[in-house]
Scaffold this active site. Structure first.
Site, short mmCIF file in Angstrom:
data_model
loop_
_atom_site.label_atom_id
_atom_site.label_comp_id
_atom_site.label_asym_id
_atom_site.label_seq_id
_atom_site.Cartn_x
_atom_site.Cartn_y
_atom_site.Cartn_z
CG ASP A 67 -1.68 1.30 1.36
OD1 ASP A 67 -1.30 2.16 2.18
OD2 ASP A 67 -2.62 1.48 0.55
CB ILE A 68 1.26 4.15 -2.17
CG1 ILE A 68 1.95 3.24 -3.18
CG2 ILE A 68 1.91 5.53 -2.11
CD1 ILE A 68 3.41 2.96 -2.89
CD GLU A 91 2.04 18.48 -19.81
OE1 GLU A 91 1.90 19.49 -19.10
OE2 GLU A 91 1.12 17.99 -20.47
CG ASP A 139 -0.60 15.51 -16.71
OD1 ASP A 139 -0.41 16.00 -17.84
OD2 ASP A 139 -0.87 16.20 -15.70
CG ASP A 173 -1.77 20.14 -14.63
OD1 ASP A 173 -2.12 21.04 -15.43
OD2 ASP A 173 -0.95 19.25 -14.92
CG ASP A 214 -5.09 5.94 -0.60
OD1 ASP A 214 -5.86 5.41 0.21
OD2 ASP A 214 -3.90 5.57 -0.76
CG HIS A 267 -3.74 24.84 -16.86
ND1 HIS A 267 -3.59 24.78 -18.22
CD2 HIS A 267 -3.07 23.76 -16.39
CE1 HIS A 267 -2.88 23.72 -18.57
NE2 HIS A 267 -2.55 23.07 -17.46
CG HIS A 298 3.63 17.60 -16.33
ND1 HIS A 298 3.51 18.83 -15.71
CD2 HIS A 298 2.38 17.17 -16.57
CE1 HIS A 298 2.22 19.14 -15.62
NE2 HIS A 298 1.51 18.16 -16.12
#
Ligand code: DTR
Ligand code: CA
Ligand code: ZN
Ligand code: ZN
Length: 444
Positions: free
Chosen positions: A49-50, A177, A206, A143, A308, A293, A131
């Site tokens: 598990d992360i 990117e 991404d 992002d 998660d 953005h 990126h």
């Protein structure tokens, strides 16, 4: 005339099964009683598990970096280089071999960070990336701090586990990117063709924590897509194919040079539909990420569940693809079943099934053909890729009265996913003389 079961299916199934069970299968065309398996194929290991808290700690660092550097982490700005230095420091401390690759675009120096984990077959590289740059208007936490942090924490989990992968694990964090995939394109452009050929797949992440998330899987390669669909299927989370258009992130740089790609995405400025809200929750009629953005793309612009799940999916893909069977180059997939070719009649086919590979077929795919016939000029022979694409191997020729077609052809099949049912199609297009497909095989 040999009458035997098509060994290709059995062999491919055995190879695939052996990969899971951890025993190697003898080569498909090995002589009976071939010696001990030449190499043990590793069974894919289960990923850990992360910890979401670890991923969010990286996001907090990215937020702090932006705050200390003019409010962003954009190409050419100090916040980007500080982001590179943060990620590099974590990886160096964890035992990775890291390299910073410089490039210049829009009048500023950009940086890619590449990290390799010791061990694994250097001729079978599994790559994952994200990126690291933001737009100039904000910190770029979803992002693409989210993808960068998910990949980073997976790499750190590899180190914590002391993983001994079968493939060479390589991770990349891309610059610029947002200016048009500049950093990743610089990387692949400067990767020699022989090195590109070793990359069995590139996985791109991404935007994986969008506040009103969707669960989108890239569909560029069937085998890589399946890894993610199976993972989310196991969670009972439905997925959709990422349809915001190819070329919208760094995977396009890799796909453009023939490398198989996959990845995950939780959505950007497009609105979530009612049907999507029904299956995923969240708010229909609202963008997946309302701060896409924008300056509000901060650590508050993250859905923890999505972050998660996607971070755990990244780990699943690395463990599954990176520790699974490495199907060595030179593997043969053969069908020895005899198939009669109707005299001056319809085309017939013979199939070999390729399984257990990731990535595409090679640019020099070897096609061995053994057709017994009393006037080979009657025959037209094609190779059909799993998606039906036809590659002409031999045309008919009225004057070629010799017997049999026993030959090896080389086909550039690098645009075709390796796995699937490949077919040899044979047609006798002239009267008199008869024959049959005795056997045929693919080797790569
Ligand atoms: N181009 C990415 C965001 C993005 C938009 N569509 C997709 C599809 C798949 C991955 C990413 C994206 C960016 O703004 O960084
Ligand atoms: Ca987790
Ligand atoms: Zn963006
Ligand atoms: Zn992005």
């Amino acid at each position: 005339m040999r009458l035997s079961a098509p060994r290709h299916t059995a062999a491919a199934a055995v190879i695939a099964l052996a990969g899971l069970l951890g025993t190697a299968a003898p080569a498909a065309n090995a002589a009976p009683n071939a010696g001990a398996p030449t190499a043990r194929a590793a069974a894919a290991l289960a990923a850990p598990d992360i910890p979401l808290a670890n991923v969010k700690a990286h996001l907090a660092q990215f937020q702090s970096i932006a705050a200390a550097n003019g409010g962003n982490r954009a190409h050419g700005r100090p916040g980007y280089r500080a982001s590179i230095d943060y990620v590099k420091g974590k990886l160096d401390a964890a035992g990775y071999t890291t390299t910073i690759q410089q490039f210049t675009t829009s009048g500023a120096v950009g940086y890619n960070l590449i990290a390799e984990w010791p061990g694994g077959d250097p001729n079978q590289v599994l790559m994952a990336g994200a990126h690291l740059d933001s737009v100039t208007s904000g910190a770029g936490i979803n992002d693409n701090g989210s993808g960068s942090a998910g990949v980073l924490e997976t790499a750190l989990a590899v180190s914590r586990a002391g993983l001994q992968p079968t493939k060479k694990l390589r991770f990349g964090w891309w610059g610029a990117e947002e200016l048009g995939l500049i950093g990743s394109r610089h990387y692949v452009t400067n990767l020699p063709a022989a090195e590109r050929a070793k990359v069995s797949g590139y996985l791109n992440f991404d935007m994986i924590g969008s506040p009103n998330p969707g669960y989108f899987v890239y569909d560029d390669n069937v085998a890589l897509e399946k890894v993610f669909k199976d993972y989310f299927g196991g969670l009972g989370v439905p997925t959709e194919i990422e349809t915001e258009g190819d070329g919208r992130s760094d995977h396009a740089s890799f796909k453009n040079v023939g490398i198989a790609v996959g990845g995950l995405f939780t959505g950007a400025g497009r609105l979530k539909t009612a049907a999507q809200a029904q299956k995923w929750g969240g708010t229909s009629g609202q963008a997946f990420d309302r701060c896409y953005h924008s300056s509000c793309d901060t650590t508050t612009n993250i859905n923890d569940t999505a972050l998660d799940r996607n971070s755990d999916a990244i780990a699943h893909s690395i463990w599954t693809l990176g520790t699974g069977p490495v199907v060595p180059p030179g593997t043969t997939y053969e069908n020895t079943a005899n198939v009669t070719v109707p005299e001056n009649g319809a085309a017939v086919t013979s199939t070999v099934t390729v399984a257990g590979r990731t990535g595409n077929a090679p640019s020099a795919l070897s096609v061995g053909v053994d057709i017994k016939h009393t006037w080979r000029g009657d025959l037209v022979i094609d190779l059909l890729a799993p998606d039906g694409t036809a590659y002409r191997l031999k045309n008919s020729s009225a004057n070629d009265s010799a017997d049999n077609v026993i030959a090896t052809y080389t086909v550039n099949a690098s645009s075709e996913p390796a796995n699937g049912a490949w077919k040899l199609r044979v047609q006798d297009v002239a009267a008199n003389d008869t024959g049959f497909v005795d056997s045929w095989k693919l080797t790569f």
